[in-house]
Design an enzyme around this catalytic site. Sequence first.
Site, short mmCIF file in Angstrom:
data_model
loop_
_atom_site.label_atom_id
_atom_site.label_comp_id
_atom_site.label_asym_id
_atom_site.label_seq_id
_atom_site.Cartn_x
_atom_site.Cartn_y
_atom_site.Cartn_z
N SER A 1 0.82 -1.22 0.00
CA SER A 1 0.00 0.00 0.00
C SER A 1 0.85 1.26 0.00
CB SER A 1 -0.85 0.05 1.27
OG SER A 1 -1.75 -1.01 1.31
N HIS B 1 -0.83 -2.66 -7.45
CA HIS B 1 -1.57 -2.33 -6.22
C HIS B 1 -3.07 -2.42 -6.46
CE1 HIS B 1 -2.71 0.89 -3.03
NE2 HIS B 1 -2.78 -0.32 -2.52
N GLU C 1 -3.37 0.24 -9.33
CA GLU C 1 -2.28 1.19 -9.56
C GLU C 1 -1.04 0.40 -9.98
OE1 GLU C 1 -2.35 5.07 -6.77
OE2 GLU C 1 -2.10 3.24 -5.63
N ASN D 1 -3.54 6.05 -1.79
CA ASN D 1 -3.35 6.11 -0.33
C ASN D 1 -2.72 7.41 0.14
OD1 ASN D 1 -4.57 3.68 0.14
ND2 ASN D 1 -2.68 2.50 -0.04
C1 LIG Z 1 -5.50 0.47 1.64
C2 LIG Z 1 -5.10 0.36 0.25
O1 LIG Z 1 -3.92 0.06 -0.04
C3 LIG Z 1 -5.99 0.70 -0.91
C4 LIG Z 1 -7.44 0.44 -0.73
O2 LIG Z 1 -7.95 -0.61 -1.11
S1 LIG Z 1 -8.31 1.64 0.04
C5 LIG Z 1 -9.97 0.99 0.12
C6 LIG Z 1 -10.69 1.17 -1.18
N1 LIG Z 1 -12.01 0.65 -1.04
C7 LIG Z 1 -13.07 1.43 -0.73
O3 LIG Z 1 -12.94 2.63 -0.58
C8 LIG Z 1 -14.36 0.70 -0.55
C9 LIG Z 1 -15.50 1.61 -0.15
N2 LIG Z 1 -16.72 0.84 -0.03
C10 LIG Z 1 -17.47 0.46 -1.09
O4 LIG Z 1 -17.16 0.78 -2.24
C11 LIG Z 1 -18.71 -0.35 -0.81
O5 LIG Z 1 -19.11 -0.13 0.52
C12 LIG Z 1 -18.50 -1.89 -1.04
C13 LIG Z 1 -18.23 -2.13 -2.53
C14 LIG Z 1 -17.38 -2.48 -0.23
C15 LIG Z 1 -19.78 -2.64 -0.64
O6 LIG Z 1 -20.83 -2.09 -1.32
P1 LIG Z 1 -22.34 -2.31 -0.86
O7 LIG Z 1 -23.19 -1.76 -1.92
O8 LIG Z 1 -22.53 -1.89 0.53
O9 LIG Z 1 -22.40 -3.85 -0.73
P2 LIG Z 1 -23.21 -4.95 -1.44
O10 LIG Z 1 -24.40 -4.46 -2.22
O11 LIG Z 1 -23.42 -5.95 -0.37
O12 LIG Z 1 -22.12 -5.50 -2.48
C16 LIG Z 1 -21.87 -4.95 -3.75
C17 LIG Z 1 -21.02 -5.97 -4.48
O13 LIG Z 1 -19.77 -6.10 -3.81
C18 LIG Z 1 -19.52 -7.47 -3.44
N3 LIG Z 1 -18.79 -7.42 -2.17
C19 LIG Z 1 -19.07 -6.66 -1.11
N4 LIG Z 1 -18.13 -6.83 -0.16
C20 LIG Z 1 -17.24 -7.70 -0.65
C21 LIG Z 1 -16.04 -8.29 -0.16
N5 LIG Z 1 -15.53 -7.95 1.03
N6 LIG Z 1 -15.38 -9.16 -0.94
C22 LIG Z 1 -15.85 -9.49 -2.15
N7 LIG Z 1 -16.97 -8.98 -2.70
C23 LIG Z 1 -17.65 -8.10 -1.94
C24 LIG Z 1 -20.89 -8.08 -3.34
O14 LIG Z 1 -20.86 -9.47 -3.55
C25 LIG Z 1 -21.61 -7.37 -4.48
O15 LIG Z 1 -21.25 -8.00 -5.71
P3 LIG Z 1 -22.26 -8.11 -6.96
O16 LIG Z 1 -22.55 -6.69 -7.37
O17 LIG Z 1 -21.48 -8.91 -7.98
O18 LIG Z 1 -23.46 -8.84 -6.49
N1 LIG Z 2 -6.37 -4.12 3.42
C1 LIG Z 2 -6.45 -3.31 2.38
O1 LIG Z 2 -7.44 -2.57 2.23
C2 LIG Z 2 -5.36 -3.29 1.37
C3 LIG Z 2 -4.12 -3.83 1.63
N2 LIG Z 2 -3.12 -3.79 0.68
C4 LIG Z 2 -1.82 -4.37 0.95
O2 LIG Z 2 -1.89 -5.77 0.69
C5 LIG Z 2 -1.02 -6.47 1.59
C6 LIG Z 2 -1.84 -7.48 2.37
O3 LIG Z 2 -2.85 -6.79 3.11
P1 LIG Z 2 -4.12 -7.56 3.69
O4 LIG Z 2 -4.45 -8.71 2.82
O5 LIG Z 2 -5.12 -6.55 4.01
O6 LIG Z 2 -3.51 -8.10 5.07
P2 LIG Z 2 -3.97 -9.34 5.93
O7 LIG Z 2 -3.43 -9.11 7.29
O8 LIG Z 2 -5.42 -9.60 5.72
O9 LIG Z 2 -3.20 -10.56 5.23
C7 LIG Z 2 -1.81 -10.70 5.22
C8 LIG Z 2 -1.53 -12.18 5.18
O10 LIG Z 2 -0.14 -12.38 4.96
C9 LIG Z 2 0.27 -13.41 5.85
N3 LIG Z 2 1.71 -13.42 6.01
C10 LIG Z 2 2.48 -12.77 6.91
N4 LIG Z 2 3.77 -13.08 6.73
C11 LIG Z 2 3.82 -13.95 5.70
C12 LIG Z 2 4.87 -14.68 5.06
N5 LIG Z 2 6.12 -14.55 5.46
N6 LIG Z 2 4.56 -15.50 4.05
C13 LIG Z 2 3.28 -15.65 3.64
N7 LIG Z 2 2.25 -15.02 4.21
C14 LIG Z 2 2.52 -14.16 5.22
C15 LIG Z 2 -0.50 -13.12 7.11
O11 LIG Z 2 -0.49 -14.22 8.01
P3 LIG Z 2 -0.52 -13.88 9.62
O12 LIG Z 2 -1.75 -13.04 9.82
O13 LIG Z 2 -0.59 -15.24 10.23
O14 LIG Z 2 0.73 -13.13 9.91
C16 LIG Z 2 -1.89 -12.86 6.53
O15 LIG Z 2 -2.59 -14.06 6.29
C17 LIG Z 2 -0.35 -5.39 2.45
O16 LIG Z 2 0.87 -5.04 1.86
C18 LIG Z 2 -1.35 -4.26 2.39
O17 LIG Z 2 -0.78 -3.01 2.64
C19 LIG Z 2 -3.33 -3.22 -0.55
C20 LIG Z 2 -4.55 -2.70 -0.88
C21 LIG Z 2 -5.65 -2.66 0.06
#
Ligand SMILES: CC(=O)CC(=O)SCCNC(=O)CCNC(=O)[C@H](O)C(C)(C)COP(=O)(O)OP(=O)(O)OC[C@H]1O[C@@H](n2cnc3c(N)ncnc32)[C@H](O)[C@@H]1OP(=O)(O)O
Ligand SMILES: NC(=O)C1=CN([C@@H]2O[C@H](COP(=O)(O)OP(=O)(O)OC[C@H]3O[C@@H](n4cnc5c(N)ncnc54)[C@H](OP(=O)(O)O)[C@@H]3O)[C@@H](O)[C@H]2O)C=CC1
Length: 293
Positions: free
Chosen positions: A121, A142, A154, A192
Site C-alpha cells: 500500500s 496495487h 495502480e 493512499n
Molecule cells: C488500503 C489500500 O492500499 C488501498 C485500498 O484498497 S483503500 C480501500 C478502497 N475501497 C473502498 O474505498 C471501498 C468503499 N466501499 C465500497 O465501495 C462499498 O461499501 C462496497 C463495494 C465495499 C460494498 O458495497 P455495498 O453496496 O454496501 O455492498 P453490497 O451491495 O453488499 O455488495 C456490492 C457488491 O460487492 C460485493 N462485495 C461486497 N463486499 C465484498 C467483499 N468484502 N469481498 C468481495 N466482494 C464483496 C458483493 O458481492 C456485491 O457483488 P455483486 O454486485 O457482484 O453482487
Molecule cells: N487491506 C487493504 O485494504 C489493502 C491492503 N493492501 C496491501 O496488501 C497487503 C496485504 O494486506 P491484507 O491482505 O489486508 O492483510 P492481511 O493481514 O489480511 O493478510 C496478510 C496475510 O499475509 C500473511 N503473512 C504474513 N507473513 C507472511 C509470510 N512470510 N509468508 C506468507 N504469508 C505471510 C499473514 O499471516 P498472519 O496473519 O498469520 O501473519 C496474513 O494471512 C499489504 O501489503 C497491504 O498493505 C493493498 C490494498 C488494500
Amino acid sequence: MTMDIRTVGIVGAGQMGNGIAHVCAAAGLNVRLNDVSADRLNQGMATINGNLARQVSRGSISEDERRAALDRIQPVKTYEGFADCDLVIEAATENEEIKRKILVDLCPLVRPDAILATNTSSISITRLAAATDRPERFIGIHFMNPVPVMQLVELIRGIATEDPTFEAARAFTAKLHKTTTVSEDFPAFIVNRILLPMINEAIYVLYEGVGSVESIDTAMRLGANHPMGPLQLADFIGLDICLSVMQVLHDGLADTKYRPCPLLVKYVEAGWLGRKTKRGFYDYRGENPVPTR
Ligand SMILES: CC(=O)CC(=O)SCCNC(=O)CCNC(=O)[C@H](O)C(C)(C)COP(=O)(O)OP(=O)(O)OC[C@H]1O[C@@H](n2cnc3c(N)ncnc32)[C@H](O)[C@@H]1OP(=O)(O)O
Ligand SMILES: NC(=O)C1=CN([C@@H]2O[C@H](COP(=O)(O)OP(=O)(O)OC[C@H]3O[C@@H](n4cnc5c(N)ncnc54)[C@H](OP(=O)(O)O)[C@@H]3O)[C@@H](O)[C@H]2O)C=CC1
C-alpha cells in the site's frame, strides 16, 4: 513481445491475497496461493469460496464457473510451489522487513524470467526491488479492497523496472478487466497518499472529541456521498495497515501533516485492528457493529 501471464503465484492469503487469487482464477488464470500456515490458507480458500458462492447466488456467475475458478487455485505450502509461475505477487503483511525476507527467500525458487510484484500500500518499490535478484523484472501492482469489486489497479515502476515488465503487468491487469493508473514511486503512491490522510484526520476528529464514531461516519456518508464512513473504511482496510501507511508517509515525506493520530496508534497497540480482529472503531462481535467510542 509482451510476456503472457498464465500462472500466478500469490504470497499471503489474507483479504487482499485471497481477493487477487479470486479475480485471477475467475479470469481463467492458474493460481498458486501461499501463506504462513495451513490455517491461514484454509481461511483464504474458504473466503474465496464464500465470495464466489455469493456471486452465484446473485446470478453474476454460474455454478460451473464457480467450481472451475476454485479448481484453478492450488494452495501451496512452500515457495517450491511457485516453480511454474510467470508472475508472483507478494501480498503479505504491510511490513518492510517481512516483505524483504519473502522476496529474498522467493528468488532462488522461481523461474529466472518470472516477474515479481508487490501489492504494498505504501512501501518504496525501488527499495523492495533491491531485495531481489531481478529489479528490472519487479513492479508494484496495487489492487484495491475488495478486489473482486474495485475497478482500479495502480501500477508503480521502481527505478530499475524495464518496459517489458510494465507492459506484461498492464496486459495482466487488462485480463482481469481492471482499469490501471500509473503512479510514480513516492510514499503511498496516489490513492493512499490522498485517502489515508483523510482517514487519519477522521481519527483526529474523534480523538479531539469533535464528533462520535457514528456522527463522523454518517457525516461523510451522507454529507460527501462516500460509500463508507472513514472509520468504517479504516476498520475495513485494517488499522495496522492504516498506521503503517501513515508511518511511511510521515517518514518518507518528513511533514508533520502525516503524523499518525495517537488514537490510531493506541487501537493498533490494543490489537484492535478492525474487522479482521472483530474490534476496531466498531465492535463486530455481535449481530450489528457497535461503535467503540
Ligand atoms: C488500503 C489500500 O492500499 C488501498 C485500498 O484498497 S483503500 C480501500 C478502497 N475501497 C473502498 O474505498 C471501498 C468503499 N466501499 C465500497 O465501495 C462499498 O461499501 C462496497 C463495494 C465495499 C460494498 O458495497 P455495498 O453496496 O454496501 O455492498 P453490497 O451491495 O453488499 O455488495 C456490492 C457488491 O460487492 C460485493 N462485495 C461486497 N463486499 C465484498 C467483499 N468484502 N469481498 C468481495 N466482494 C464483496 C458483493 O458481492 C456485491 O457483488 P455483486 O454486485 O457482484 O453482487
Ligand atoms: N487491506 C487493504 O485494504 C489493502 C491492503 N493492501 C496491501 O496488501 C497487503 C496485504 O494486506 P491484507 O491482505 O489486508 O492483510 P492481511 O493481514 O489480511 O493478510 C496478510 C496475510 O499475509 C500473511 N503473512 C504474513 N507473513 C507472511 C509470510 N512470510 N509468508 C506468507 N504469508 C505471510 C499473514 O499471516 P498472519 O496473519 O498469520 O501473519 C496474513 O494471512 C499489504 O501489503 C497491504 O498493505 C493493498 C490494498 C488494500
